[in-house]
Design a protein around this motif. Structure first.
Motif, short mmCIF file in Angstrom:
data_model
loop_
_atom_site.label_atom_id
_atom_site.label_comp_id
_atom_site.label_asym_id
_atom_site.label_seq_id
_atom_site.Cartn_x
_atom_site.Cartn_y
_atom_site.Cartn_z
N PRO A 6 48.19 4.83 58.09
CA PRO A 6 48.42 3.54 57.43
C PRO A 6 49.87 3.35 56.99
O PRO A 6 50.51 4.28 56.49
CB PRO A 6 47.49 3.58 56.21
CG PRO A 6 47.09 5.01 56.07
CD PRO A 6 47.12 5.59 57.44
N ASN A 7 50.35 2.15 57.21
CA ASN A 7 51.68 1.70 56.76
C ASN A 7 52.86 2.50 57.31
O ASN A 7 53.95 2.45 56.76
CB ASN A 7 51.73 1.66 55.22
CG ASN A 7 50.83 0.57 54.67
OD1 ASN A 7 50.92 -0.58 55.09
ND2 ASN A 7 49.94 0.92 53.75
N THR A 8 52.63 3.23 58.41
CA THR A 8 53.74 3.96 59.03
C THR A 8 54.43 3.12 60.10
O THR A 8 55.49 3.49 60.59
CB THR A 8 53.26 5.27 59.69
OG1 THR A 8 52.23 4.96 60.62
CG2 THR A 8 52.75 6.24 58.65
N VAL A 53 55.45 -0.09 59.79
CA VAL A 53 55.77 -1.27 59.00
C VAL A 53 57.26 -1.26 58.72
O VAL A 53 57.78 -0.27 58.19
CB VAL A 53 54.99 -1.27 57.66
CG1 VAL A 53 55.31 -2.52 56.86
CG2 VAL A 53 53.50 -1.13 57.90
N SER A 54 57.95 -2.33 59.09
CA SER A 54 59.36 -2.45 58.73
C SER A 54 59.44 -3.29 57.45
O SER A 54 58.44 -3.86 57.01
CB SER A 54 60.14 -3.14 59.84
OG SER A 54 59.88 -4.53 59.81
N LEU A 55 60.61 -3.37 56.90
CA LEU A 55 60.75 -4.18 55.69
C LEU A 55 60.54 -5.67 55.99
O LEU A 55 60.20 -6.44 55.10
CB LEU A 55 62.11 -3.93 55.04
CG LEU A 55 62.33 -2.46 54.59
CD1 LEU A 55 63.70 -2.29 53.93
CD2 LEU A 55 61.23 -1.98 53.65
N ALA A 113 56.77 -6.10 55.78
CA ALA A 113 56.30 -6.00 54.40
C ALA A 113 56.82 -7.17 53.58
O ALA A 113 56.58 -7.24 52.38
CB ALA A 113 56.75 -4.67 53.79
N MET A 170 59.82 -8.01 52.55
CA MET A 170 60.78 -7.76 51.48
C MET A 170 61.79 -8.91 51.44
O MET A 170 62.13 -9.45 52.50
CB MET A 170 61.50 -6.43 51.73
CG MET A 170 60.59 -5.22 51.63
SD MET A 170 59.91 -5.02 49.97
CE MET A 170 58.69 -3.76 50.27
N VAL A 228 58.80 4.10 57.54
CA VAL A 228 59.43 4.10 56.21
C VAL A 228 58.39 3.78 55.14
O VAL A 228 58.61 2.94 54.28
CB VAL A 228 60.62 3.10 56.15
CG1 VAL A 228 61.78 3.61 56.98
CG2 VAL A 228 60.20 1.71 56.64
N ARG A 229 57.26 4.47 55.24
CA ARG A 229 56.15 4.15 54.34
C ARG A 229 56.53 4.23 52.86
O ARG A 229 56.13 3.38 52.08
CB ARG A 229 54.98 5.09 54.63
CG ARG A 229 53.78 4.80 53.75
CD ARG A 229 52.51 5.25 54.39
NE ARG A 229 52.30 6.67 54.23
CZ ARG A 229 51.27 7.32 54.78
NH1 ARG A 229 50.39 6.67 55.51
NH2 ARG A 229 51.11 8.61 54.61
N ALA A 287 59.35 3.70 51.44
CA ALA A 287 60.15 2.53 51.05
C ALA A 287 59.27 1.29 50.98
O ALA A 287 59.40 0.46 50.07
CB ALA A 287 61.27 2.31 52.06
N VAL A 288 58.34 1.19 51.94
CA VAL A 288 57.47 0.01 51.99
C VAL A 288 56.59 -0.05 50.75
O VAL A 288 56.35 -1.11 50.18
CB VAL A 288 56.63 0.04 53.28
CG1 VAL A 288 55.46 -0.92 53.20
CG2 VAL A 288 57.50 -0.29 54.49
#
Lengths: 493, 106
Positions: free
Chosen positions: A43-45, A47-49, A52, A54, B83-84, B86-87
């Motif tokens: 999970p969530n690996t 995902v870039s900013l 997400a 940001m 970048v888990r 950071a996320v």
């Protein structure tokens, strides 16, 4: 196919169906970020900013995702819009970190097209029907929510967030669950041929929103409901069956249909209202200020067109016309791109002595039968097209009989050895050596003098018995044609 | 308001009910008092925007950017992710590599 009707108390009702299919675009990276799209990661690996959401992150479209959507459009004869634009669809949900989905409402990438469906897969004479496609647009997928991991929390995995989807919107042209099922299957076939989507419904690569309404034949369209995220052909058909019957029941008991979003419950086979989404339909779309309009040049479009493979309908027509296959066999062999590729490789390997008809029959009865028995797809077939070709060549040139061919194939499946090697090593070669066959015939006739007398006395049917005895004596390796000829000669003298 | 709009164009007035509805859709909490104050302000702004409609732009292509740029496209290469930490860093609650949010279920 006879017309599908719901038989109500007040008469027959017609069902009107439109489908919005969300197909995940095959790409390495996401639609607007460089994060990976592979299925099944931690999970969530992936995902870039950007994914997400940001603050300050900017989306940059992935050329390949645009290309695949354009190729898909071309494959359904659709108009491609050289100028399209991305819009924000605003709503709040825990799986949508941006608070909006980047989609295309006003200016989609792909305009109107059509998909030809078979009205009855098992009967090619039943004809086809063209289902209109309204548009295809490109948009982001949302993240994934898990509700069963914690008593009071939902868990959010954003790996899927930002993955490119094509939303393929049909016109309300379907009139039965079977037509809707055929449409989804055909669309899946086209996507897989084109290579723009893997069509894997179990992994969520294809999901359908099912729009259903009912009316008395000839009346104007009724009010429709939309059942979201239905993830198999069977469930699409069940949704329509249930929803059409429900609507007829409501209308016939004096009620009205509310235009609403519903959910399909696969365990119970029913749909139910998602009341909480009532207010969510005001998406306040507006052009995404982070993205300029998407403008495509002719060179890009030409490359897209040139890269398209032969499509299922064209291939099926060629199999019938040029190869002389039956409509049924042509349909079976072209239903999946993998099958067609295997079949064509087999034809190449077999060479000119093997007819396309013989090869088609062998694939559909022998190979499919074996694959079915061992539970493997054609991609994982233990026998390669080259090996199959070798076997068919041996049958075609009379080296082995059809019956022996089946035995050799079984040995090939078990051992992985080549057909010629098996025939050689086990001495299965069919003989046309008249001397050897005549010697066996003489023995058979001598051992069955009474039957020979009966045969000569008029019992013609005994001929089969002599053929059987001779073949048995030859351990099945005699050329049946030669045996027939020699036996006739020996018995009739 | 000094608005001299084309009489044939009718504009829906921004009232407190509209303000509350839009605030609700945008998940912005506002009081009745605030809605009462904001409604005429927004109505005024809408009036000014409506004034732009007096100019006939039917023969003018919409301006989509102030600079004549084409939308830049990216190659299909994985360049990001992994970048888990950071996320998840700003998440009020994260567990087992997931964001953990109040239960949302249909």
């Amino acid at each position: 196919m006879s017309e599908y009707r719901i038989h109500g108390a007040t008469g027959d009702w017609e069902v009107v169906i439109g489908l919005e299919v969300h197909a995940q675009v095959t790409s390495k990276a996401k639609l607007f970020s460089g994060a990976a799209t592979a299925f099944g990661a931690e999970p969530n690996t992936q995902v870039s900013l950007v994914d997400a959401a940001m603050p300050g992150m900017l989306p940059v479209p992935n050329r390949e995702c645009i290309r695949q959507a354009v190729r898909t459009g071309m494959a359904i004869d659709a108009a491609i819009n050289k100028w399209s634009r991305f819009d924000r669809k605003n709503y709040f949900y825990a799986d949508l970190p941006q608070g909006y989905q980047i989609s295309q409402l006003y200016h989609p990438l792909v305009g109107e097209g059509r998909i030809e469906i078979a009205l009855d897969d098992k009967n090619p004479d039943a004809g086809t029907k063209a289902i209109g496609v309204e548009r295809i647009h490109v948009e982001q997928d949302a993240g994934k929510l898990m509700h069963d991991q914690h008593p009071t929390r939902s868990y959010v995995d954003l790996n899927r967030s930002g993955v490119a989807l094509m939303e393929i919107v049909s016109k309300p042209d379907m009139r039965s669950p079977a037509e809707a099922g055929a449409y989804v299957r055909k669309l899946r076939t086209i996507l897989r041929y084109v290579g723009s989507c893997d069509g894997n419904m179990e992994e969520g690569s294809m999901r359908a929103d099912v729009n259903v309404s009912v009316r008395k034949p000839g009346d104007a369209f009724g009010t429709r409901t939309e059942t979201k995220n239905v993830n198999s052909v069977r469930f699409v058909m069940q949704t329509i069956e249930y929803e059409a019957q429900r609507q007829v029941d409501v209308l016939e008991s004096g009620g009205t249909i509310v235009q609403e979003t519903r959910l399909f419950d696969p365990d119970k086979g029913v749909t139910r209202s998602m009341r909480s989404k009532e207010d969510a339909h005001d998406y306040r779309y507006f052009p995404d200020p982070d993205l300029l309009p998407l403008e495509l040049d002719d060179a890009f479009l030409e490359e897209c067109r040139a890269s398209l493979p032969e499509l299922p309908d064209a291939k099926r027509a060629r199999y019938e016309g040029e190869l002389g296959l039956s409509p049924y066999n042509a349909a079976v062999l072209t239903a999946e791109g993998e099958t067609a590729r295997w079949f064509e490789a087999l034809l190449d390997a077999a060479g000119s002595t093997v007819t396309a008809k013989a090869a088609a029959n062998w694939v559909i009865s022998d190979l499919f039968g074996a694959l079915n028995r061992i539970g493997k797809d054609i991609e994982a077939s233990p026998v390669t097209p080259a090996q199959g070709g070798e076997l068919l060549r041996l049958i075609a040139d009379g080296t082995i009989s059809n019956t022996l061919g089946k035995q050799v194939f079984e040995i090939m499946l078990e051992t992985g050895e080549g057909a010629e090697a098996i025939v050689e090593a086990r001495g299965l070669k069919q003989t046309s050596d008249t001397g050897a066959i005549e010697a066996e015939i003489a023995k058979v006739l001598a051992a069955n003098a009474d039957k020979v007398a009966d045969y000569r006395g008029g019992k013609d049917k005994l001929f089969g018995f002599f053929v059987g005895q001779t073949m048995k004596a030859m351990a099945g390796k005699a050329n049946p044609g030669v045996v027939n000829d020699l036996l006739k000669k020996a018995l009739d003298q | 308001m000094g608005l001299d709009a084309d009489a044939s164009r009718t504009r829906m007035a921004v009232d407190t009910a509209t303000v509350k509805r839009i605030a609700g859709l945008a998940r912005i909490a506002i009081t009745d008092e605030e809605a009462g104050r904001i409604a005429p302000e927004l109505d005024n702004i809408m009036g000014w925007i409506e004034q732009l409609g007096e100019v006939d732009t039917s023969a003018v292509a919409p301006m989509t950017a102030v600079i004549p740029n084409m939308l830049r496209l990216r190659d299909d290469v994985v360049t990001d992710g992994g970048v888990r930490e950071a996320v998840l860093a700003n998440a009020p609650q994260a567990e087992h590599g997931f964001f953990a949010v109040p239960k949302v279920i249909e």
